[in-house]
Structures are given as C-alpha cells and as structure tokens.
Design a protein around this motif. Structure first.
Motif, short mmCIF file in Angstrom:
data_model
loop_
_atom_site.label_atom_id
_atom_site.label_comp_id
_atom_site.label_asym_id
_atom_site.label_seq_id
_atom_site.Cartn_x
_atom_site.Cartn_y
_atom_site.Cartn_z
N ALA A 1 66.49 -64.26 -58.62
CA ALA A 1 65.55 -63.59 -57.72
C ALA A 1 64.86 -64.60 -56.81
CB ALA A 1 64.53 -62.80 -58.53
N ASP A 2 64.50 -65.75 -57.36
CA ASP A 2 63.87 -66.81 -56.56
C ASP A 2 64.83 -67.31 -55.48
OD1 ASP A 2 61.56 -66.58 -58.03
OD2 ASP A 2 61.91 -68.39 -59.24
N GLU A 3 66.10 -67.49 -55.84
CA GLU A 3 67.09 -67.94 -54.87
C GLU A 3 67.29 -66.91 -53.77
OE1 GLU A 3 70.75 -69.18 -56.70
OE2 GLU A 3 69.74 -70.68 -57.93
N ARG A 4 67.35 -65.62 -54.16
CA ARG A 4 67.47 -64.56 -53.14
C ARG A 4 66.25 -64.54 -52.24
NH1 ARG A 4 69.46 -61.60 -57.46
NH2 ARG A 4 67.47 -60.54 -57.71
N ALA A 5 65.07 -64.69 -52.82
CA ALA A 5 63.84 -64.70 -52.03
C ALA A 5 63.83 -65.90 -51.08
CB ALA A 5 62.62 -64.75 -52.95
N LYS A 6 64.30 -67.04 -51.57
CA LYS A 6 64.36 -68.23 -50.72
C LYS A 6 65.34 -68.02 -49.56
CE LYS A 6 65.37 -73.17 -50.87
NZ LYS A 6 65.85 -74.28 -51.67
N GLU A 7 66.52 -67.45 -49.86
CA GLU A 7 67.49 -67.16 -48.81
C GLU A 7 66.94 -66.17 -47.79
OE1 GLU A 7 70.93 -65.84 -50.93
OE2 GLU A 7 71.46 -67.86 -51.61
N GLU A 8 66.25 -65.13 -48.29
CA GLU A 8 65.65 -64.15 -47.39
C GLU A 8 64.57 -64.80 -46.53
OE1 GLU A 8 64.21 -60.74 -49.50
OE2 GLU A 8 66.18 -60.30 -50.35
N ALA A 9 63.77 -65.68 -47.13
CA ALA A 9 62.73 -66.37 -46.37
C ALA A 9 63.34 -67.26 -45.30
CB ALA A 9 61.86 -67.21 -47.31
N GLN B 1 62.91 -66.82 -41.40
CA GLN B 1 62.42 -67.93 -40.58
C GLN B 1 63.36 -68.16 -39.40
OE1 GLN B 1 61.96 -71.64 -42.63
NE2 GLN B 1 61.11 -72.68 -40.85
N HIS B 2 64.68 -68.14 -39.66
CA HIS B 2 65.63 -68.32 -38.56
C HIS B 2 65.51 -67.18 -37.55
CE1 HIS B 2 67.51 -71.83 -40.20
NE2 HIS B 2 67.87 -71.22 -41.32
N ALA B 3 65.34 -65.96 -38.04
CA ALA B 3 65.18 -64.82 -37.14
C ALA B 3 63.90 -64.96 -36.32
CB ALA B 3 65.17 -63.52 -37.93
N ALA B 4 62.82 -65.41 -36.97
CA ALA B 4 61.55 -65.61 -36.26
C ALA B 4 61.68 -66.71 -35.22
CB ALA B 4 60.43 -65.94 -37.25
N GLU B 5 62.38 -67.79 -35.57
CA GLU B 5 62.58 -68.88 -34.61
C GLU B 5 63.42 -68.39 -33.43
OE1 GLU B 5 64.33 -71.95 -36.96
OE2 GLU B 5 62.41 -72.61 -37.79
N ALA B 6 64.46 -67.62 -33.70
CA ALA B 6 65.30 -67.08 -32.63
C ALA B 6 64.48 -66.14 -31.75
CB ALA B 6 66.51 -66.36 -33.21
N GLN B 7 63.66 -65.30 -32.37
CA GLN B 7 62.81 -64.38 -31.61
C GLN B 7 61.80 -65.16 -30.79
OE1 GLN B 7 63.21 -61.09 -31.31
NE2 GLN B 7 61.59 -61.10 -29.81
N SER B 8 61.24 -66.20 -31.38
CA SER B 8 60.28 -67.04 -30.67
C SER B 8 60.92 -67.70 -29.46
CB SER B 8 59.70 -68.09 -31.61
OG SER B 8 58.83 -68.95 -30.93
N ALA B 9 62.14 -68.21 -29.65
CA ALA B 9 62.85 -68.83 -28.53
C ALA B 9 63.15 -67.79 -27.45
CB ALA B 9 64.14 -69.48 -29.02
N ALA B 10 63.56 -66.60 -27.86
CA ALA B 10 63.83 -65.53 -26.90
C ALA B 10 62.54 -65.13 -26.17
CB ALA B 10 64.44 -64.32 -27.60
N ASP B 11 61.45 -65.05 -26.91
CA ASP B 11 60.16 -64.73 -26.29
C ASP B 11 59.75 -65.82 -25.29
OD1 ASP B 11 60.04 -62.44 -27.78
OD2 ASP B 11 58.58 -63.20 -29.24
N ALA B 12 59.98 -67.08 -25.66
CA ALA B 12 59.63 -68.19 -24.77
C ALA B 12 60.47 -68.13 -23.50
CB ALA B 12 59.83 -69.52 -25.48
N ARG B 13 61.77 -67.83 -23.65
CA ARG B 13 62.63 -67.71 -22.47
C ARG B 13 62.18 -66.54 -21.60
NH1 ARG B 13 66.59 -68.89 -26.33
NH2 ARG B 13 67.11 -66.68 -26.53
#
Length: 168
Positions: free
Chosen positions: A50-58, A62-74
C-alpha cells in the motif's frame, strides 16, 4: 491388591496427563504464535504494498501537477504575449488616429498655401525660352539639357517665391 499401588498409578497417570496437557498447550501456543507472526508478516507486506502504491500515486500526481504547471506557465506566457501585442497594436492605432487627426488639419492648411503659390506661377509652367519643366519624384527637370543653365536662375526664383509663401 494394594491400594497404594493404584494410588501411585493414578498419580503417575495424572502426571503424564498433566505433561501431555502442558505439551498440548505449548504446541497450541506455538501454533498461535506462528499464526500471529504470519498474520503480522502479511499485514506488513500489505502495508508495504500500500505504501509503494501510495508513493507511485504521489509521484504520478506530482508529475501531472508539474505538467499542468508547465502548461499553465506556457498559457500564461502566451496570454501575456498576446496582451502585450494587443497593447502595442492599440497604441499604434491610437497614434495613427492622432496623427491623422493632426495631419488632416495641417494638410488642409498646407494645401491652401500650395494652391496659392501655384496660382502665382505661370500657368504654362515653361521657362522664358519656352521649354517645359517636368516634375519628377526628386524635383523638376528641364527638357533640353543645353538650355538648362540659362533657365536655372529663373527656375530657382520661381521655386524660392513658392517656398517662401509655403512657410507656416
């Protein structure tokens, strides 16, 4: 039969039964302890998974948030660029409108002075020898080149008188 012998046999049987019972209890305790340990191991494995799944989900979040942030910045940069360009175009349009407003008033005044100066020039626009002055993009040219030097003085007098009347 001897009573003491049966009593001893009973005591020995009880002692053996007691030992058998204690051995059974120890075996049950050992089994329970092994079952508890197995259950604890399974719980730890489940928690680890469960911890590993939670870490993968996190990490995925995080990658999705970074991609969204980059898209928002563009998108923000594009919007700022478009706003800046629109502002430049608006200012250019305002300046052009202002120049046209100012220029049209000056053009009317200048046109009146030009008309007045042209009215004072000879109607046929010829030099005293009868040759034409032709207007070009760079000024006026005299038709025959050999006659040019004789008429240049006359031409300059005409231009200077027209120019002096054009001065605001």
């Amino acid at each position: 039969m001897d009573v003491s012998a049966t009593w001893l046999d009973d005591q020995e049987g009880r002692r053996l039964l007691q030992k058998l019972h204690e051995a059974k209890i120890r075996a049950d305790d050992t089994e329970a302890k092994a079952a508890d340990e197995e259950e604890a191991r399974k719980a730890a494995d489940t928690k680890l998974a469960a911890d590993e799944r939670a870490k993968e989900e996190a990490e995925a979040n995080q990658h999705a948030a970074e991609a969204q942030s980059a898209a928002d910045a563009r998108a923000r940069q594009k919007a700022e660029d478009e706003a800046r360009q629109a502002n430049i175009e608006r200012k250019a349009a305002e300046e052009k409108a202002e120049r046209e407003k100012i220029g049209s008033a000056a053009d009317d005044k200048m046109q009146a002075k030009i008309e007045e100066a042209l009215s004072r020039l000879p109607a046929d626009r010829k030099c005293p020898a009868g040759y034409d002055w032709t207007q070009t993009a760079t000024g006026f040219n005299h038709s025959p080149l050999h006659h040019y030097y004789q008429c240049i003085t006359h031409f300059f007098r005409l231009i200077m008188s027209a120019r002096s009347s054009l001065v605001l």
